[in-house]
Design a protein around this motif. Sequence first.
Motif, mmCIF file in Angstrom:
data_model
loop_
_atom_site.group_PDB
_atom_site.id
_atom_site.type_symbol
_atom_site.label_atom_id
_atom_site.label_comp_id
_atom_site.label_asym_id
_atom_site.label_seq_id
_atom_site.Cartn_x
_atom_site.Cartn_y
_atom_site.Cartn_z
ATOM 1 N N PHE A 145 0.703 -1.133 -0.033
ATOM 2 C CA PHE A 145 -0.040 -0.024 -0.054
ATOM 3 C C PHE A 145 0.926 1.157 0.010
ATOM 4 O O PHE A 145 0.404 2.183 -0.874
ATOM 5 N N GLU A 146 2.071 1.172 0.647
ATOM 6 C CA GLU A 146 2.826 2.540 0.757
ATOM 7 C C GLU A 146 3.480 2.595 -0.738
ATOM 8 O O GLU A 146 3.213 3.842 -1.119
ATOM 9 N N ALA A 147 3.750 1.493 -1.361
ATOM 10 C CA ALA A 147 4.250 1.804 -2.792
ATOM 11 C C ALA A 147 2.931 2.158 -3.801
ATOM 12 O O ALA A 147 3.360 3.042 -4.587
ATOM 13 N N PHE A 148 1.903 1.779 -3.385
ATOM 14 C CA PHE A 148 0.791 2.063 -4.154
ATOM 15 C C PHE A 148 0.603 3.606 -3.887
ATOM 16 O O PHE A 148 0.175 4.434 -4.884
ATOM 17 N N VAL A 149 0.473 4.047 -2.741
ATOM 18 C CA VAL A 149 0.218 5.423 -2.437
ATOM 19 C C VAL A 149 1.324 6.522 -3.372
ATOM 20 O O VAL A 149 1.100 7.610 -3.808
ATOM 21 N N ALA A 150 2.596 5.962 -3.226
ATOM 22 C CA ALA A 150 3.555 6.733 -4.074
ATOM 23 C C ALA A 150 3.440 6.506 -5.492
ATOM 24 O O ALA A 150 3.640 7.663 -6.076
ATOM 25 N N ARG A 151 2.885 5.553 -5.908
ATOM 26 C CA ARG A 151 2.470 5.385 -7.608
ATOM 27 C C ARG A 151 1.343 6.605 -7.888
ATOM 28 O O ARG A 151 1.564 7.197 -8.809
ATOM 29 N N VAL A 152 0.460 6.608 -7.004
ATOM 30 C CA VAL A 152 -0.766 7.772 -7.345
ATOM 31 C C VAL A 152 -0.032 8.886 -7.145
ATOM 32 O O VAL A 152 -0.579 9.750 -8.045
ATOM 33 N N GLY A 153 0.851 9.170 -6.377
ATOM 34 C CA GLY A 153 1.154 10.650 -6.200
ATOM 35 C C GLY A 153 2.192 10.884 -7.241
ATOM 36 O O GLY A 153 2.025 12.197 -7.757
ATOM 37 N N ALA A 154 2.873 10.066 -7.784
ATOM 38 C CA ALA A 154 3.808 10.203 -9.144
ATOM 39 C C ALA A 154 3.052 10.121 -10.166
ATOM 40 O O ALA A 154 3.408 10.770 -11.278
ATOM 41 N N SER A 155 1.936 9.831 -10.361
ATOM 42 C CA SER A 155 1.084 9.363 -11.306
ATOM 43 C C SER A 155 0.172 10.714 -11.651
ATOM 44 O O SER A 155 -0.191 10.849 -13.273
ATOM 45 N N LEU A 156 -0.262 11.537 -10.882
ATOM 46 C CA LEU A 156 -1.394 12.652 -10.991
ATOM 47 C C LEU A 156 -0.447 13.921 -10.951
ATOM 48 O O LEU A 156 0.558 14.069 -10.200
ATOM 49 N N PRO A 157 -1.088 14.861 -11.431
ATOM 50 C CA PRO A 157 -0.561 16.473 -11.210
ATOM 51 C C PRO A 157 -0.374 16.594 -9.651
ATOM 52 O O PRO A 157 -1.336 16.295 -8.937
ATOM 53 N N THR A 158 0.572 17.452 -9.258
ATOM 54 C CA THR A 158 1.164 17.955 -7.880
ATOM 55 C C THR A 158 -0.010 18.936 -7.698
ATOM 56 O O THR A 158 -0.208 19.832 -8.371
ATOM 57 N N THR A 159 -0.366 19.001 -6.475
ATOM 58 C CA THR A 159 -1.108 19.880 -5.784
ATOM 59 C C THR A 159 -0.713 20.107 -4.240
ATOM 60 O O THR A 159 -0.237 19.106 -3.633
ATOM 61 N N ALA A 160 -1.321 21.139 -3.715
ATOM 62 C CA ALA A 160 -0.968 21.533 -2.343
ATOM 63 C C ALA A 160 -1.817 20.401 -1.425
ATOM 64 O O ALA A 160 -1.235 19.983 -0.426
ATOM 65 N N TRP A 161 -2.816 19.838 -1.872
ATOM 66 C CA TRP A 161 -3.647 18.621 -1.235
ATOM 67 C C TRP A 161 -2.799 17.598 -1.145
ATOM 68 O O TRP A 161 -2.807 17.016 -0.042
ATOM 69 N N GLY A 162 -2.073 17.405 -2.114
ATOM 70 C CA GLY A 162 -1.176 16.033 -2.101
ATOM 71 C C GLY A 162 -2.140 14.577 -2.190
ATOM 72 O O GLY A 162 -3.159 15.048 -2.567
ATOM 73 N N VAL A 163 -1.499 13.659 -1.692
ATOM 74 C CA VAL A 163 -2.071 12.530 -1.618
ATOM 75 C C VAL A 163 -1.892 11.785 -0.225
ATOM 76 O O VAL A 163 -1.145 12.103 0.262
ATOM 77 N N ARG A 164 -3.212 11.316 0.084
ATOM 78 C CA ARG A 164 -3.233 10.791 1.786
ATOM 79 C C ARG A 164 -3.509 9.299 1.551
ATOM 80 O O ARG A 164 -4.705 8.912 0.849
ATOM 81 N N GLY A 165 -3.032 8.569 2.258
ATOM 82 C CA GLY A 165 -3.458 7.090 2.417
ATOM 83 C C GLY A 165 -3.916 6.647 3.533
ATOM 84 O O GLY A 165 -3.397 7.126 4.692
ATOM 85 N N ALA A 166 -4.934 5.874 3.906
ATOM 86 C CA ALA A 166 -5.577 5.275 5.143
ATOM 87 C C ALA A 166 -5.351 3.792 4.881
ATOM 88 O O ALA A 166 -6.414 3.124 4.233
#
Length: 275
Positions: A145-166
């Motif tokens: 899941f840690e790698a997947f969250v990183a995948r999502v973050g790297a795949s989408l445009p950067t925002t101040a909101w960022g990517v959060r995983g639970a």
Amino acid sequence: MPPLLADVVAALETAYPPALAQDWDAVGLVCGDPAEPVTRVHLAVDPTAAVVEEAIAAGADLLVTHHPLLLRGVHGVPADEPKGAVVHRLIRAGVALFAAHTNADAAEPGVSDALADALGVVVEAPLDPSSGIGRIGRLPGPESFEAFVARVGASLPTTAWGVRGAGDPARTIERVAVSGGAGDSMLHLARAAGVDAYVTADLRHHPADEHLQRSGAPALVDVAHWASEHPWCEQAADVLRRALPDLTVAVSTLRTDPWTLGGHAATPPSEKEGP
């Protein structure tokens, strides 16, 4: 001869049929003369004033957006109000405006297909078969899941909101559900689908917390609303390039996510280093 606005609208409505839109939605041509020629089209998620200026500067005859400008009923469009100012600027500059919203969500391919493709998820089925919204698919191979969250973050445009995983960082992720835009209304569908993770936007505290307390609930990835829908712009651009090769089609480079600053939680005084 360049295509007419009516021809461009027809191509868009073939890909994103208006009949697929929710009954509360406002899709289609917002302003513009169907009989006018179109040589340049600009695509964006939001019809903001900045995006309109970008389209005008690019020489666009048509601005296509995912979010409607006039979603909620209005009784006028005076130029001294935000929405009215956009309408007046578009008309004065001779730029038409078209919106494909929930019809683009439900179309196949649509918004969630574009999101899945950006993440490397191979789509297998809709998340909500009754509406066609959301997608279920598989990653090329299992990953944490840690790698997947990183995948999502790297795949989408950067925002101040960022990517959060639970979820448990070590949890194995292979089957994934995605839904572009606000998707907490489909948390129950993600659980029923038996996926390992669910990627969407605008997740709220209580629905997310209650979801995670249920047995077998998929891990959650929360991204910025704008970022989750931005991949659709290139999908729609390809629709127009294939249907009308004489068009010049461009995707906006502006980040219209409303959040401009991100930050970190303050360190409690008792945990600060030093005396």
